[in-house]
Scaffold this active site. Structure first.
Site, PDB file in Angstrom:
ATOM      1  CE  LYS A  48      -3.857  -2.473   1.968  1.00 35.10           C
ATOM      2  NZ  LYS A  48      -4.692  -2.859   3.106  1.00 35.10           N
ATOM      3  CD  GLN A  92      -3.579  -4.449   6.228  1.00 38.08           C
ATOM      4  OE1 GLN A  92      -3.459  -3.487   5.477  1.00 38.08           O
ATOM      5  NE2 GLN A  92      -4.199  -5.557   5.855  1.00 38.08           N
ATOM      6  CG  ASP A 115      -9.696  -0.257   4.368  1.00 38.15           C
ATOM      7  OD1 ASP A 115      -9.388  -0.521   3.190  1.00 38.15           O
ATOM      8  OD2 ASP A 115      -9.028  -0.625   5.357  1.00 38.15           O
TER       9      ASP A 115
END
Ligand code: NAD
Length: 279
Positions: A48, A92, A115
């Site tokens: 990422k 995460q 997200d």
């Protein structure tokens, strides 16, 4: 049979994001939080950050020890929520067992939830209002559209009902005017339902589960699964999906491979969402 090239399409999207950032001279920042030292999560976070670098998005890295408490993590998120220089926040998953994931997901400000996992984002998707769409299903819609495949009026079957893939996938296909069926572990006659699908999206989490018997001749098959293989026992192959590719591919009109299908799209859409958070 056409193989959908997720690598090429993800690069196309990352280039679009980069061009927009350059053209408009935007200052876009993604805060990336990693708690603990799960090796798979470390790889995802590294990828990422590399994608951020490629797109000219600044990434702020918060690598916290396994023992981090929920309160400490909430404090950090609160700080990042208030920091105007931060466009998006990514935490995460999975988090260590001592931390309640749902509490953390809901703590991220809706306007920074790149997200798309918060209830605010899920609600926006459900009601058709503006919000962040979870990256994997958003990427799948891009794969389908950019391959020139029509969704409107098609029989779409989604296998899996998770909050991050199956459910948002169904909502997105519905938004594109597909006729959508969602199947799951309690579904009866899975084979029969799947073999009606013009577009079959497989997010079941079981290696090579879907064989040719599940697939209508000429269907579009999207494989979301990622599983590690022992290369020595699998002719050098390190990964496979939820679909038995060799068995299924000859019967499809389009199929995504693993690797190189859905996987790269998730990160590309994260870059897209981060840019969107800035605009
Ligand atoms: P999950 O385990 O949360 O959900 C799996 C779903 O499959 C559940 O809803 C369950 O009801 C359904 N299911 C299980 N057994 C079934 C059966 N026998 N018949 C019908 N349905 C059944 O998984 P997830 O998070 O949605 O992920 C699915 C897969 O996609 C995993 O392999 C995961 O690693 C992968 N994944 C890939 C990406 C990517 O970027 N490519 C992103 C997220 C997840």
């Amino acid at each position: 049979m056409n193989i959908i090239d997720g690598k090429a399409i993800s690069l196309e999207i990352k280039n679009e994001v980069r061009d927009r950032i350059e053209q408009d001279k935007l200052d876009v920042t993604l805060a990336v939080i990693l708690v603990g030292s799960d090796p798979a999560s470390q790889v995802y976070v590294r990828n990422k950050k590399l994608a951020c670098e490629y797109c000219n998005i600044k990434s702020l890295s918060y690598e916290l020890p396994e023992e981090t408490t929920q309160e400490e993590l909430l404090e950090l998120i609160d700080r990042l929520n208030k920091d105007e220089s931060v466009s998006g926040i990514l935490c995460q998953l999975p988090l260590p067992k001592t931390i309640d994931e749902d509490v953390i997901i809901q703590a991220i400000a809706p306007e920074k939830d790149v997200d798309g996992f918060s209830r605010a984002s899920a609600g926006a998707l459900m009601t058709g209002s503006e919000g962040f769409v979870p990256c994997t299903p958003a990427g799948i819609i891009e794969l389908i559209k950019r391959s020139g495949i029509e969704i409107e009026g098609k029989e779409c079957v989604v296998i899996g009902r998770s909050n991050i893939v199956g459910k948002p996938m169904a909502m997105l296909l519905l938004k594109e005017n597909g006729t959508v069926t969602v199947t799951h572990s309690k579904t009866k006659n899975l084979k029969e339902i799947c073999s009606r699908a013009d577009i079959l999206v497989v997010a079941i989490g079981k290696p090579k589960f879907i064989t040719a018997e599940y697939v209508k001749e000429g269907a579009v098959v999207i494989d979301v699964g990622i599983h590690r293989l022992d290369p020595e026992k699998n002719g050098g192959k390190k990964l496979c999906g939820d679909v038995d590719y060799e068995d299924v591919a000859p019967h499809t009109s389009y199929i995504t491979p693993v690797p190189g299908g859905v996987g790269p799209m998730t990160i590309a859409m994260l870059m897209y969402n981060t840019l969107k958070a800035k605009l």
